[in-house]
Design a protein around this motif. Structure first.
Motif, PDB file in Angstrom:
ATOM      1  N   CYS A  63       0.815  -1.222   0.000  1.00 37.50           N
ATOM      2  CA  CYS A  63       0.000   0.000   0.000  1.00 37.50           C
ATOM      3  C   CYS A  63       0.849   1.273   0.000  1.00 37.50           C
ATOM      4  O   CYS A  63       0.564   2.213  -0.727  1.00 37.50           O
ATOM      5  N   CYS A  68      -2.564   3.843  -1.963  1.00 36.94           N
ATOM      6  CA  CYS A  68      -3.784   3.145  -1.561  1.00 36.94           C
ATOM      7  C   CYS A  68      -4.724   4.159  -0.937  1.00 36.94           C
ATOM      8  O   CYS A  68      -4.369   4.821   0.037  1.00 36.94           O
ATOM      9  N   SER A  70      -7.677   3.654   0.581  1.00 42.29           N
ATOM     10  CA  SER A  70      -8.249   3.302   1.887  1.00 42.29           C
ATOM     11  C   SER A  70      -7.219   3.376   3.014  1.00 42.29           C
ATOM     12  O   SER A  70      -7.583   3.550   4.167  1.00 42.29           O
ATOM     13  N   CYS A  71      -5.917   3.232   2.675  1.00 43.61           N
ATOM     14  CA  CYS A  71      -4.902   3.355   3.717  1.00 43.61           C
ATOM     15  C   CYS A  71      -4.339   4.772   3.773  1.00 43.61           C
ATOM     16  O   CYS A  71      -3.533   5.089   4.654  1.00 43.61           O
ATOM     17  N   HIS A 103      -3.344  -4.422   2.301  1.00 45.35           N
ATOM     18  CA  HIS A 103      -4.315  -4.457   3.398  1.00 45.35           C
ATOM     19  C   HIS A 103      -5.406  -5.502   3.152  1.00 45.35           C
ATOM     20  O   HIS A 103      -5.996  -6.026   4.089  1.00 45.35           O
TER      21      HIS A 103
HETATM   22 ZN   LIG Z   1      -4.119  -0.285   1.621  1.00 38.21          ZN
END
Ligand SMILES: [Zn+2]
Length: 336
Positions: A63, A68, A70-71, A103
């Motif tokens: 990530c 990423c 969402s991260c 993730h």
């Molecule tokens: Zn992620």
């Protein structure tokens, strides 16, 4: 200071990505998902996990480096750019590219594995069907080498042959590109002067003709030659014109002599000329030979166009013949 700290961080992450990749690979193996090759080279790029027959590419992305949402990572600019180019390149060449994020694997170690299995099966069947219908239409092509040329070209496959060979010794020739199993008298080519050489006469260190990129004629180092289990049947392609064809591993092999669908053993190949000149008188004799070798599929002689595959028998020769490396060596019967 800053630079060395960032290098250290990059190194740490590369290791971590490796671990992530290996962990996922292990889960794939655990549930019996086969046919994927790690770090498969295609064009300028290396694919994390690739099934070259189904053309399914799996990329396992850390990530932080790949970015990423969402991260909350934007990712490393260079890595993201290269990844984009790679995806476009692969998609343009008919690959299905799947990205699995760090993730997602952390949440579920088996993330999307069942979906990958289904996609792989669908795409393999499609690919096998393409080859079958190309063979029947006479449009199936393999790469071969004209004697005066330094580059591999596409040539139509006239026949696929099956020989009955329980009486023949089998040899496994291992090279830096992979290995090939052949009958003792089947020929590969020495790099020097394109001279034919029988598998049993090869030694480690010899240079044979092959190709690393599927295009240019290159010397390939023989690493080992060993006798292996004898086989009831072996298979071969008949490629008029160059009289040779490139195996999936990138090694060039000689093809069988075939006259009007009657295939001859290689040691009987001196009959080839006389049979051609005097075919009707020799026909009965040829029928005798026919009992030893039969033709499985017959293609038309004149192709209208070729489809781009580098070998003909792979996907449906038997279940489980998948990776680039074991394609030939694992092929039941090997090549005659
Ligand atoms: Zn992620």
């Amino acid at each position: 200071m800053k630079i060395s700290a960032s290098v250290a961080r990059a190194r740490k992450c590369l290791k971590k990505t490796g671990k992530l990749h290996l962990g996922y690979k292990k889960k794939m193996k655990d549930v019996g998902l086969r046919g994927f090759v790690s770090e498969f080279l295609y064009g300028y790029y290396s694919i994390d996990e690739a099934d070259p027959f189904a053309k399914v590419a799996i990329e396992i992305d850390a990530c932080y480096w790949h970015g990423c949402e969402s991260c909350g990572f934007v990712g490393d600019k260079r890595i993201v750019t290269i990844q984009k180019r790679k995806d476009t390149y692969l998609r343009n060449h008919g690959w299905l590219v799947l990205h699995i994020k760090e993730h997602e694997i952390k949440r579920d170690p088996y993330f999307r594995i069942e979906q990958i299995r289904e996609l792989q099966a669908q795409r393999r069947e499609l690919h096998a069907e393409k080859i079958r219908s190309a063979m029947l239409k006479g449009t199936l092509c393999v790469k071969g080498l004209r004697s005066e040329s330094d580059n591999m070209e596409w040539f139509p496959v006239a026949d696929i042959l099956r020989h009955r060979t329980p009486h023949k010794k089998m040899y496994r020739v291992t090279t830096e590109l992979g290995s090939v199993v052949t009958t003792e008298d089947h020929s590969l080519f020495l790099f020097e002067g394109n001279r034919e050489v029988r598998a049993k006469d090869l030694h480690s260190g010899d240079l044979i003709v092959g190709s690393f990129d599927g295009h240019e004629r290159t010397p390939v180092v023989v690493q080992k030659v060993e006798e292996t289990i004898q086989e009831e049947y072996t298979y071969d392609l008949s490629v008029p014109g160059p009289q040779n064809f490139m195996l999936h591993t990138g090694i060039l092999a000689h093809n069988s002599y075939s006259i009007s669908g009657v295939s001859l053993d290689i040691e009987k190949s001196s009959k080839y000329e006389s049979m051609k000149n005097n075919f009707i008188q020799e026909y009965d004799k040829a029928k005798e030979e026919d009992k030893r070798s039969i033709k499985i599929v017959k293609g038309l002689k004149q192709p209208r166009y070729g489809i781009g595959i580098s070998s003909a028998l792979g996907p449906y020769s038997r279940p489980g013949v998948q990776s680039r490396r074991n394609y030939v060596s694992g092929f039941r019967g090997g090549w005659a």
